[in-house]
Write an enzyme that holds these catalytic residues in place. Sequence first.
Site, PDB file in Angstrom:
ATOM      1  N   LYS A   1      -0.130 -50.656  48.839  1.00 37.17           N
ATOM      2  CA  LYS A   1       1.005 -51.085  49.656  1.00 37.17           C
ATOM      3  C   LYS A   1       1.221 -50.106  50.814  1.00 37.17           C
ATOM      4  CE  LYS A   1       5.929 -52.336  49.108  1.00 37.17           C
ATOM      5  NZ  LYS A   1       7.060 -52.364  48.148  1.00 37.17           N
TER       6      LYS A   1
ATOM      7  N   SER B   1       9.192 -56.692  47.924  1.00 34.32           N
ATOM      8  CA  SER B   1       8.591 -56.267  49.161  1.00 34.32           C
ATOM      9  C   SER B   1       7.089 -56.059  49.097  1.00 34.32           C
ATOM     10  CB  SER B   1       9.250 -54.967  49.612  1.00 34.32           C
ATOM     11  OG  SER B   1       9.055 -53.943  48.656  1.00 34.32           O
TER      12      SER B   1
ATOM     13  N   SER C   1      10.443 -55.436  43.487  1.00 33.06           N
ATOM     14  CA  SER C   1       9.458 -55.605  44.556  1.00 33.06           C
ATOM     15  C   SER C   1       8.002 -55.691  44.107  1.00 33.06           C
ATOM     16  CB  SER C   1       9.597 -54.474  45.591  1.00 33.06           C
ATOM     17  OG  SER C   1      10.701 -54.721  46.442  1.00 33.06           O
TER      18      SER C   1
END
Lengths: 459, 459
Positions: free
Chosen positions: B100, B175, B199
């Site tokens: 990420k 996210s 997330s």
Amino acid sequence: MSPSLISRAGGALSTGTQHTTGFFHGRTIDELGEQLRREELRAVDLATAALGAVDALDGELNAVVTLDREGALRAAEEADAELSGGLDRGPLHGIPVAVKDIIDVAGLRTTMGSAHFADHVSTSDAECVRRLRVAGAVIIGKTTTHEFAFGPTGDRAYNGPSRNPHDPGRMTGGSSGGSGAAVAAGMVPLALGTDTGGSVRIPASLCGVAGFKPAHGAVPTDGVFPLSRSLDHVGVLAGSTADCRLAYRVLAGLRPMPSREHGSEVSLGWIPPDLLHPTDPRITGVARAALDVGGIDVREVRPSGREGMLRAFGAIQFSEAHAVHAERIADAPQLFTDDVLTILRLAGETAGWQYVRALGERADWRAEVAELLGEVELLAMPTTCVTAPEIDQREIEVNGTPTSVRGSLIGLTRPWNLAGAPAISVPAGTVDGLPVGLQLVGRPGQEDRLFAVAARVSR
Amino acid sequence: MSPSLISRAGGALSTGTQHTTGFFHGRTIDELGEQLRREELRAVDLATAALGAVDALDGELNAVVTLDREGALRAAEEADAELSGGLDRGPLHGIPVAVKDIIDVAGLRTTMGSAHFADHVSTSDAECVRRLRVAGAVIIGKTTTHEFAFGPTGDRAYNGPSRNPHDPGRMTGGSSGGSGAAVAAGMVPLALGTDTGGSVRIPASLCGVAGFKPAHGAVPTDGVFPLSRSLDHVGVLAGSTADCRLAYRVLAGLRPMPSREHGSEVSLGWIPPDLLHPTDPRITGVARAALDVGGIDVREVRPSGREGMLRAFGAIQFSEAHAVHAERIADAPQLFTDDVLTILRLAGETAGWQYVRALGERADWRAEVAELLGEVELLAMPTTCVTAPEIDQREIEVNGTPTSVRGSLIGLTRPWNLAGAPAISVPAGTVDGLPVGLQLVGRPGQEDRLFAVAARVSR
């Protein structure tokens, strides 16, 4: 009202000394304990002396909110019976103690200095009180606290301002103002206080007695009404550092034990107080001179993290204090004094993100203090930047600079609440006839070293 | 743009399965490891397959921000050389991983999904990345993150929204949206994410893969850009619970070890999701039905502390998030998207005293969850209240009630960030052809039990 108790030396309880008329002035707990054990005195005599001193002096000083005549005499009789029967609970056995009126004592009113709690009666003892009782101490009553302990002046309380025995027109300092006045006036040899930004050390300094704030967490705060939970400490005020040490060991759950600290050379860092807050240079001089007793290697130390420390202290104290009072502020604002309501409302404006930042800044400050206390054994500076201001005074000129009384009182003490380090204020002399305190800050776990040096420099 | 990748089955990398065209879809890390060790495949082949899948699919999905072709191939060659030379680093040796884009990878851009960091290049590896490398994993690049990880939709990012492989018109969730899409599309077998309110689990749920959030503190967050420090967790997304477990053990610094958990009866508490947030009843039905596999004793569990939990989560997340960004908000607000700027500004309005109260309410919630997890071994509920909404959608009707997309995505996941308990989302079926996730929450320290049951109920 007399302009000063200093010169008043009448009455049966008077010791005839310069600064007080109370029986306990100038008497140490050790001496009293010896007299008790030699049966020259009984605990009932001590309790009676304390009650009598309050009766004689408190009309002027307003140090005491609630006097527990019956409870004190009963406890004293029991202490006498125990001693006669061979049960000796140690150095506090039979010793009268007064308790700040923000600390629970079962069966007594606890007003928190506030109209909100005017009729509030505690149903159990705070843990610190329980420990005193187990050690045989005799609780004689509750001492005046600044409203909710939120103020260093001691002149905003539901029962009115406590007054300084050195000049009743002047403040005791606070928030443990009644405890400071009661010890200074010789009403009791020992009193409990609490200290969130200096609330034990400030009245000790202004009233001319010893006041000790332990390391954070060393003494439980259960049963103590919070001001700011992560900064609150239970502390003690007494006539001498040795008496503070005795009481501290009881409160911290440590065994009574003579200090093994003797006259070895100590390394001490002097913090020029103006680095932290503008300070009366005469006070700086008196406090610094008290260290010139030999055996103390003094060097100057200059902490760099003042700005972050100030932000952290403010954001943490304000957020935690408002969290305690939010509903009272909304529901019954009229029951606060204007002073405390104003600061509590201001406290509510601190943002959550500022509190979060403050936790980081506190960690930074703790790291810096730990580093300083790795280089020297103790830190020293005056306790307050001014001597006792007049009651209700809010602005003051310090060395030509107009500043707030509040800042001048807590400017040198609050850093050590944030650091969580043990700190003591001891009398160092006078300026214009008013007491000046010297503050020593030590390493957690090395309190005996702090007490030993404090005893050497105390005047 | 194809309306769906589900039915597209062309290209050299295609596995021919229904849901993806990427090589890694349907292949477990264990299988790949066996093939590597049998020399049927080289790490370079896996890296090449990952890079090729990104090239083929990412124009549509936007799962990847930065592809490190050179670094990936070099690391893969090294992994091959080590294996040939007899150095076997364990189950992740030679396995491609995507990271990420809020987690530092030395030498690669880390944009945090924000224009503020458009050109920011990390100079060192985050600790979680370092641990992956030590375990032989091959970092192939960085995945799309919702701007500063502050949003559960995955459609506000400097590099544009990540898109759901099941329908590129729909959001991935966030996210860690790019990580969810990359795993679901078979670009990589494993991706790192972070999880502050869901997330990792939300994109896992919406994209139809497994996503695991460890217990708080079990995996270090050093080198991970903070959203809310006391709620942030590093987690993993993979095609199976077994792969999540492998990766988790590496990240937590535990030895690779086969699970000893087998088919014993498990006591599980089903939390009716509407107690926490209005939930599509079809999703509730699919998730609940996934538990009917035998060997699971399901009872209904009803936590009572929802209100305090919600206040605590909000005040803590908001205060901590604003503390990270205060200067950026003041100095360069134009570099935020409107969505994130709006919520960050709102976050700044939380008061310090509310944060202080929230810490107490978090402690209460943790105590309640610990009590529930004393009565049953696992808690279960859907992962999200809705299937993947359309990109840019902000309002949604759930079971006849208009509500926010944000709340419908994090309503069932955030309680377990506040509790700090390990939690996993596994595919449980579909509604209208879109994936539905089942969430299991376990006891810290008994993660193997959680993984074993998750494997049994995963569909």
